[in-house]
Design an enzyme around this catalytic site. Structure first.
Site, mmCIF file in Angstrom:
data_model
loop_
_atom_site.group_PDB
_atom_site.id
_atom_site.type_symbol
_atom_site.label_atom_id
_atom_site.label_comp_id
_atom_site.label_asym_id
_atom_site.label_seq_id
_atom_site.Cartn_x
_atom_site.Cartn_y
_atom_site.Cartn_z
ATOM 1 N N ARG A 97 -13.486 6.433 4.556
ATOM 2 C CA ARG A 97 -13.527 5.158 3.293
ATOM 3 C C ARG A 97 -15.418 5.947 2.718
ATOM 4 O O ARG A 97 -15.808 5.775 1.671
ATOM 5 C CB ARG A 97 -13.443 3.917 3.149
ATOM 6 N N HIS A 135 -16.047 7.415 -0.797
ATOM 7 C CA HIS A 135 -16.603 6.657 -1.776
ATOM 8 C C HIS A 135 -18.212 7.141 -2.589
ATOM 9 O O HIS A 135 -18.732 6.890 -3.061
ATOM 10 C CB HIS A 135 -16.883 5.077 -1.261
ATOM 11 N N HIS A 181 -4.947 5.525 2.686
ATOM 12 C CA HIS A 181 -4.379 4.951 3.632
ATOM 13 C C HIS A 181 -3.640 3.867 4.761
ATOM 14 O O HIS A 181 -2.436 2.816 5.153
ATOM 15 C CB HIS A 181 -4.100 3.918 2.305
ATOM 16 N N TRP A 186 -1.687 -1.323 6.949
ATOM 17 C CA TRP A 186 -1.143 -0.596 5.694
ATOM 18 C C TRP A 186 -0.405 -0.321 6.811
ATOM 19 O O TRP A 186 1.234 -0.622 6.139
ATOM 20 C CB TRP A 186 -1.796 0.700 4.950
HETATM 21 FE FE1 DDH Z 1 -8.957 3.011 0.051
HETATM 22 N N1 DDH Z 1 -9.458 0.961 -0.264
HETATM 23 N N2 DDH Z 1 -8.820 2.670 -2.295
HETATM 24 N N3 DDH Z 1 -8.723 4.635 -0.284
HETATM 25 N N4 DDH Z 1 -9.546 2.987 1.876
HETATM 26 C C1 DDH Z 1 -9.675 -0.059 1.577
HETATM 27 C C2 DDH Z 1 -10.080 0.851 2.099
HETATM 28 C C3 DDH Z 1 -9.589 1.604 2.467
HETATM 29 C C4 DDH Z 1 -8.288 1.567 -2.458
HETATM 30 C C5 DDH Z 1 -9.158 0.437 -2.170
HETATM 31 C C6 DDH Z 1 -8.989 -0.041 -0.762
HETATM 32 C C7 DDH Z 1 -8.133 5.424 -1.321
HETATM 33 C C8 DDH Z 1 -8.281 4.997 -2.588
HETATM 34 C C9 DDH Z 1 -8.183 3.744 -2.757
HETATM 35 C C10 DDH Z 1 -9.967 4.052 2.806
HETATM 36 C C11 DDH Z 1 -9.360 5.753 2.081
HETATM 37 C C12 DDH Z 1 -8.815 5.933 0.765
HETATM 38 C C13 DDH Z 1 -10.196 -1.621 0.841
HETATM 39 C C14 DDH Z 1 -10.467 -2.424 2.296
HETATM 40 C C15 DDH Z 1 -9.242 -1.123 -0.185
HETATM 41 C C16 DDH Z 1 -9.171 -2.573 -1.643
HETATM 42 C C17 DDH Z 1 -12.017 -2.527 2.409
HETATM 43 C C18 DDH Z 1 -11.855 -3.635 3.208
HETATM 44 O O1 DDH Z 1 -11.911 -4.557 3.048
HETATM 45 O O2 DDH Z 1 -12.568 -2.802 4.142
HETATM 46 C C19 DDH Z 1 -8.260 1.381 -4.189
HETATM 47 C C20 DDH Z 1 -7.690 0.517 -5.236
HETATM 48 C C21 DDH Z 1 -7.376 3.089 -4.285
HETATM 49 C C22 DDH Z 1 -6.567 3.836 -5.152
HETATM 50 O O3 DDH Z 1 -6.752 3.695 -6.543
HETATM 51 C C23 DDH Z 1 -6.855 4.668 -5.499
HETATM 52 C C24 DDH Z 1 -8.172 6.821 -1.568
HETATM 53 C C25 DDH Z 1 -8.003 8.191 -2.026
HETATM 54 C C26 DDH Z 1 -8.891 7.065 -0.073
HETATM 55 C C27 DDH Z 1 -9.087 8.267 0.926
HETATM 56 O O4 DDH Z 1 -10.028 8.371 2.022
HETATM 57 C C28 DDH Z 1 -8.931 9.253 0.264
HETATM 58 C C29 DDH Z 1 -9.999 3.935 4.101
HETATM 59 C C30 DDH Z 1 -9.442 5.143 4.933
HETATM 60 C C31 DDH Z 1 -9.562 2.696 4.300
HETATM 61 C C32 DDH Z 1 -9.893 2.055 5.585
HETATM 62 C C33 DDH Z 1 -10.842 1.029 5.722
HETATM 63 C C34 DDH Z 1 -11.541 0.635 7.163
HETATM 64 O O5 DDH Z 1 -12.849 0.201 7.288
HETATM 65 O O6 DDH Z 1 -10.318 0.362 7.479
#
Ligand code: DDH
Length: 292
Positions: free
Chosen positions: A44, A48, A171, A187
């Site tokens: 993540r 980001h 996810h 998820w």
């Molecule tokens: Fe995500 N994400 N993501 N995400 N994401 C969260 C957690 C993780 C959105 C929202 C959230 C991508 C796209 C989106 C990962 C990878 C990727 C969380 C929870 C939210 C909210 C955070 C928390 O509470 O710790 C949204 C909205 C989108 C969208 O609209 C497309 C993408 C593109 C990726 C990627 O990696 C390419 C991952 C991995 C996590 C899990 C993190 C963790 O600590 O476990």
């Protein structure tokens, strides 16, 4: 970069493989943190750090690793990512010659590959920037929104619908934390294994709104142990998104191939081509491959 000049050290692919290997170790050495793995949170961080890119202005993206600075480190979307940055800092201390942008993106690659995902082409070249390079808040997606918002955010980075849906498959990994995003739960049933289960579950389970005090999210009716964000569920509702989500549910190889391409593209957003050391991206070896 200054370290490179000071020591006159020009790292080779083998040096980056050493960093990769160390990342793999550190990701696994997570004790009882979240299923014993820093992999998802590190992935993540890579996302980001890259997903702030704006193709119209060329600002944001992974080049300058600006999440090291406030206020970006404090942006709501980045809540909890200090965990990943601290894990990465250990490695930066050991390999001071690597830039933060290269380190964080390489860590994203290592996280995907070591959690049994596809190979992701990667190459070094990012440089450490300054606070003045920081993107404004609001460039990352808001999970409470619908398809128009998702398209605004990802089209701004230069992605199309197919790439958006492929990237969301990340996810399969990790979970939401109430003290970070406010959302709660994983998820999939295997949050440290890169699979296409995210798409399968989206279509195979019945998703209902969870009754709770937190933000609007869905839960699977059967076990009530899994979750989907509103933005996840949209992939089954929007006609164009749905076509790709269904294809990825049905064909894990297609998902792996498309995820790899879109994720590699994501990690290079905002990095001027001339900064890249190699003309073609590298395939880093997994820890397992190096054993045999
Ligand atoms: Fe995500 N994400 N993501 N995400 N994401 C969260 C957690 C993780 C959105 C929202 C959230 C991508 C796209 C989106 C990962 C990878 C990727 C969380 C929870 C939210 C909210 C955070 C928390 O509470 O710790 C949204 C909205 C989108 C969208 O609209 C497309 C993408 C593109 C990726 C990627 O990696 C390419 C991952 C991995 C996590 C899990 C993190 C963790 O600590 O476990």
């Amino acid at each position: 970069q200054s370290a490179k000049v000071a020591t006159n050290f020009v790292p080779t692919k083998a040096d980056y493989q050493k960093v990769y290997n160390r990342i793999a170790e550190v990701i696994d050495d997570a004790g009882d943190y979240d299923n014993g793995s820093f992999g998802p949170v590190v992935l993540r961080l890579a996302w980001h750090a890259s997903g702030t890119y704006d193709k119209a202005t060329g600002t944001g993206g992974s080049n300058y690793a600006t999440m090291r600075f406030q206020p970006e480190s404090l942006h709501g979307a980045n809540a909890g990512l200090h965990v990943a940055r601290e894990v990465m800092e250990k490695i930066k201390q050991e390999f001071s010659w690597i830039s933060y942008g290269d380190l964080w993106t390489l860590a994203g690659v290592a996280a995907v590959q070591e959690m049994a995902g596809p190979k992701v082409p990667w190459r070094p070249g990012r440089i450490d920037g300054f606070e003045s390079h920081s993107p404004p808040d609001g460039r990352l997606p808001d999970a409470s929104q619908g398809a128009p918002h998702i398209r605004d955010i990802f089209y701004r980075m230069g992605f199309d619908d197919q790439e958006i849906v492929a990237l969301c498959g990340a996810h399969a990994l990790g979970r939401c934390h109430t003290d970070r995003s406010g959302y709660d739960g994983p998820w999939t049933f295997s949050p440290t294994m890169f699979t296409n289960d995210y798409y399968k579950l989206l279509f195979d389970e019945k998703w209902v709104w969870r009754k709770w005090n937190g933000p609007k999210q869905l839960e699977d009716k059967k076990t009530k142990s899994l979750m989907m964000l509103p933005t996840d569920y949209v992939l089954t509702q929007d006609k164009s998104f749905k076509k790709y989500a269904k294809a990825y549910a049905d064909d894990v190889d297609l998902f792996f191939k498309d995820f790899s391409a879109a994720f590699a593209k994501l990690l290079e957003l905002g990095v001027p081509t001339q900064q890249f050391v190699a003309s073609e991206a590298w395939i880093m070896q997994t820890v397992d491959e190096q054993k045999s």
